[in-house]
Design an enzyme around this catalytic site. Structure first.
Site, PDB file in Angstrom:
ATOM      1  CG  HIS A   1      -1.819   0.871   0.963  1.00 47.49           C
ATOM      2  ND1 HIS A   1      -3.213   1.096   1.634  1.00 47.49           N
ATOM      3  CD2 HIS A   1      -1.367   2.087   0.957  1.00 47.49           C
ATOM      4  CE1 HIS A   1      -4.177   1.995   1.142  1.00 47.49           C
ATOM      5  NE2 HIS A   1      -2.578   2.960   1.363  1.00 47.49           N
TER       6      HIS A   1
ATOM      7  CG  HIS B   1      -0.995   7.045  -1.138  1.00 46.27           C
ATOM      8  ND1 HIS B   1      -2.112   7.627  -1.437  1.00 46.27           N
ATOM      9  CD2 HIS B   1      -1.125   6.588   0.045  1.00 46.27           C
ATOM     10  CE1 HIS B   1      -3.216   6.754  -1.101  1.00 46.27           C
ATOM     11  NE2 HIS B   1      -2.338   5.865   0.132  1.00 46.27           N
TER      12      HIS B   1
ATOM     13  CE  LYS C   1      -7.710   2.464  -0.435  1.00 45.21           C
ATOM     14  NZ  LYS C   1      -6.903   3.274   0.040  1.00 45.21           N
TER      15      LYS C   1
ATOM     16  CG  HIS D   1      -9.548   4.687   3.318  1.00 46.42           C
ATOM     17  ND1 HIS D   1      -8.210   5.636   3.748  1.00 46.42           N
ATOM     18  CD2 HIS D   1     -10.237   5.798   5.049  1.00 46.42           C
ATOM     19  CE1 HIS D   1      -8.336   6.015   4.790  1.00 46.42           C
ATOM     20  NE2 HIS D   1      -9.548   6.163   5.332  1.00 46.42           N
TER      21      HIS D   1
ATOM     22  CG  HIS E   1      -4.560   2.137   5.535  1.00 44.30           C
ATOM     23  ND1 HIS E   1      -6.107   2.445   6.220  1.00 44.30           N
ATOM     24  CD2 HIS E   1      -4.298   2.796   4.972  1.00 44.30           C
ATOM     25  CE1 HIS E   1      -6.188   3.111   4.902  1.00 44.30           C
ATOM     26  NE2 HIS E   1      -5.548   3.681   4.723  1.00 44.30           N
TER      27      HIS E   1
ATOM     28  CG  LEU F   1      -7.181  10.740   7.767  1.00 46.82           C
ATOM     29  CD1 LEU F   1      -7.733  11.517   6.594  1.00 46.82           C
ATOM     30  CD2 LEU F   1      -8.072  10.725   9.106  1.00 46.82           C
TER      31      LEU F   1
ATOM     32  CG  ASP G   1      -1.067   5.155   3.212  1.00 43.68           C
ATOM     33  OD1 ASP G   1      -1.667   5.235   2.533  1.00 43.68           O
ATOM     34  OD2 ASP G   1      -1.822   5.386   4.800  1.00 43.68           O
TER      35      ASP G   1
ATOM     36  CG  HIS H   1       0.078  15.716   2.142  1.00 46.57           C
ATOM     37  ND1 HIS H   1      -0.839  15.804   1.415  1.00 46.57           N
ATOM     38  CD2 HIS H   1      -0.013  14.400   2.754  1.00 46.57           C
ATOM     39  CE1 HIS H   1      -1.486  14.978   1.248  1.00 46.57           C
ATOM     40  NE2 HIS H   1      -1.048  13.967   1.985  1.00 46.57           N
TER      41      HIS H   1
ATOM     42  CB  ALA I   1      -4.297  13.290   6.422  1.00 46.08           C
TER      43      ALA I   1
HETATM   44  C1  NCD Z   1      -3.426   9.748   2.318  1.00 44.79           C
HETATM   45  C2  NCD Z   1      -2.803  10.418   0.959  1.00 44.79           C
HETATM   46  O1  NCD Z   1      -2.841  11.838   1.537  1.00 44.79           O
HETATM   47  O2  NCD Z   1      -3.335  10.364  -0.257  1.00 44.79           O
HETATM   48  N1  NCD Z   1      -3.160   9.591   3.384  1.00 44.79           N
HETATM   49  C3  NCD Z   1      -3.482   9.302   4.263  1.00 44.79           C
HETATM   50  O3  NCD Z   1      -3.469   9.911   5.353  1.00 44.79           O
HETATM   51  N2  NCD Z   1      -3.112   7.906   4.994  1.00 44.79           N
HETATM   52  C4  NCD Z   1      -4.788   8.523   1.501  1.00 44.79           C
HETATM   53  C5  NCD Z   1      -5.289   7.615   2.150  1.00 44.79           C
HETATM   54  O4  NCD Z   1      -4.587   6.849   2.668  1.00 44.79           O
HETATM   55  O5  NCD Z   1      -5.827   7.890   3.579  1.00 44.79           O
HETATM   56 ZN    ZN Z   2      -2.433   5.267   1.809  1.00 40.88          ZN
END
Ligand code: NCD
Ligand code: ZN
Length: 356
Positions: free
Chosen positions: A25, A27, A111, A148, A186, A231, A259, A263, A275
Site C-alpha cells: 500500500h 502513494h 480500492k 479504506h 492500514h 488517516l 501507506d 505531502h 493527512a
Molecule cells: C493518504 C494520502 O495522502 O493520499 N493519506 C493518509 O493519511 N494515509 C490517503 C489515505 O490513504 O488515506
Molecule cells: Zn493510503
C-alpha cells in the site's frame, strides 16, 4: 490459510538478511512529486500496490497503464521495480472495464474509498450498495478489493470511524461476497485486528510502519504535530499495542503496507494540514526497529516478504536485502527544488540502515 512459510530463519543480532520485501500500500503521486518519491519505494521494495487517488483518480485500464509507465519513467536506469496498479472505485465505475484491466494484467486490485474519507477521495463511493455489481464481478474473477476502512458521517467521532466501518460496511460486504478477497488497509485499532483474526481466510490487513510506533498522544501532547497526522488517525496506546502484537504474531493475515503518503511540508504545517506520513525513505528500518523492540526480528521476513505475495497469489521475490543495526540519523527534511518534505522519524535515530 495454511501456514507453510513461517519456519523463521534465526537472525544474527546486527545483520538481517531478508527475502526482498514488497509494499502492499503506497502513494506514489504524480508529476514532480512522483519523480521525487518513487525511488524511495523502489530501492527498498521489489513491488508495490500503488494507490489510485490521483486527481483525477485512476478509474480505467488505460489510465492505470499510463500511470504505470510514468512510475517506471521516474526511476533511475537499471532499477528493477514492479508497480502493481489499482483502480479507484466510484459510484458509476463499469465492472467490465475493471474486469478487462484485471484480465490484461494491468490492474491488480480495486480500492474502495468511502467518499470524502481521506486525501483525494471526493470521487469515492457514496454508498457501498451502489457498487455491489462491481463487487460481484470482482468476486467472480477473483480480483482483490482493498478497503479504506472508515465511515464518513459527520456525526461519528473520527476516533470511532474505523470500528464503525467494520460493523456497518465491511461485515455486510463480507457476508454478501463470501469469496471476495479483501484487504483492510492500514488498520489502526484492536477492533480491526480482532475482525481480521476472527474473519474468514478471504480477509487480510496491512499495517503501516507509523501506526506501529505512534499513538494519538504523539500527535497531540505538548503541541499539535502535523507530521504525525494521517488517516486513519492514530488511536489510543492500547490499539497500537494490538497492532504491534498482530504484526509480530506470524499470522499471515497481517502484512506490510506502508501507506507512505508524501505531502509538502507547507501543506502539512498549515491551518488545515494534509493527512499522510512519508515513511518510504526508511520504511524497512522502521519496521525492523519495531520488530526488534518486540523481540521478534525473525518474524519480520514473513510479514514483509511472504504473507503479502501469498495473499495476492503472486510469487515470492528471489532477491534479498540487508539491514544492519547501526545508528542512522534521519534528516529533518528532504528537499529538492520545489519540494520540501518532513519524513517519518525526522530528527531521530532509527537504529538500522538499509544496505540494499
Ligand atoms: C493518504 C494520502 O495522502 O493520499 N493519506 C493518509 O493519511 N494515509 C490517503 C489515505 O490513504 O488515506
Ligand atoms: Zn493510503
Amino acid at each position: 490459510m495454511t501456514d507453510t512459510l513461517t519456519a523463521p530463519a534465526p537472525q544474527t543480532k546486527d545483520v538481517l538478511t531478508l527475502r526482498q520485501p514488497d509494499d502492499w500500500h503506497v502513494h506514489l503521486r504524480d508529476g514532480d512529486m512522483l519523480n521525487f518519491c518513487a525511488d524511495y519505494t523502489a530501492r527498498q521494495f521489489a513491488r508495490a500496490i500503488v494507490m489510485p487517488n490521483l486527481v483525477p483518480p485512476i478509474t480505467t485500464e488505460a489510465m492505470a497503464a499510463a500511470y504505470r509507465d510514468r512510475i517506471l519513467a521516474a526511476l533511475p536506469e537499471g532499477r528493477v521495480f514492479e508497480p502493481l496498479m489499482t483502480a479507484y472505485l466510484t459510484d458509476t465505475i463499469d465492472p467490465e472495464e475493471i474486469a478487462r484491466g484485471f484480465k490484461s494484467g494491468v490492474l491488480t486490485a480495486c480500492k474502495l474509498y468511502p467518499a470524502n474519507a481521506t486525501t483525494n477521495s471526493a470521487h469515492g463511493v457514496s454508498d457501498v450498495k451502489k457498487i455491489y455489481g462491481v463487487l460481484e464481478k470482482m468476486q467472480e474473477i477473483d480480483m482483490p478489493l482493498l478497503v479504506h476502512g472508515e465511515v464518513v458521517s459527520a456525526d461519528i467521532d473520527i476516533f470511532d470511524r474505523e470500528a464503525i466501518f467494520l460493523e456497518q460496511i465491511l461485515g455486510p460486504v463480507i457476508q454478501a461476497f463470501p469469496r471476495l478477497r479483501v484487504v483492510l488497509e492500514h488498520i489502526t485499532t484492536e477492533d480491526s485486528v480482532r475482525f481480521v483474526e476472527d474473519g474468514p481466510d478471504t480477509i487480510a490487513a496491512t499495517i503501516t510502519a507509523h501506526h506501529l510506533r505512534i499513538d494519538r498522544n504523539d500527535m497531540l501532547v505538548g503541541g499539535i504535530r502535523p507530521h504525525a497526522y494521517c488517516l486513519p488517525v492514530a488511536k489510543r496506546r492500547r490499539h497500537r499495542e494490538a497492532l504491534r502484537a498482530a504484526a509480530v504474531s506470524g499470522n499471515p493475515k497481517f502484512f506490510l503496507g506502508t501507506d507512505s503518503a508524501p505531502h509538502q511540508r507547507k501543506d502539512k504545517e498549515s491551518a488545515c494540514g494534509c493527512a499522510g506520513i512519508f515513511s518510504a525513505p526508511n520504511a524497512m528500518e522502521s519496521y525492523a526497529k519495531t520488530f526488534e523492540e518486540m523481540g521478534a526480528l525473525e518474524r519480520l521476513e514473513g510479514f514483509a516478504s511472504e504473507f503479502g505475495p501469498r495473499f495476492y497469489q503472486l510469487p515470492l521475490n528471489e532477491g534479498t536485502i540487508t539491514l544492519r543495526r547501526r545508528p542512522q540519523a534521519i534528516p529533518d527534511t528532504l528537499t529538492v527544488p520545489g519540494i520540501e518534505i518532513v519524513p517519518f522519524h525526522a530528527g531521530e535515530d532509527v537504529g538500522w540502515v538499509f544496505e540494499g
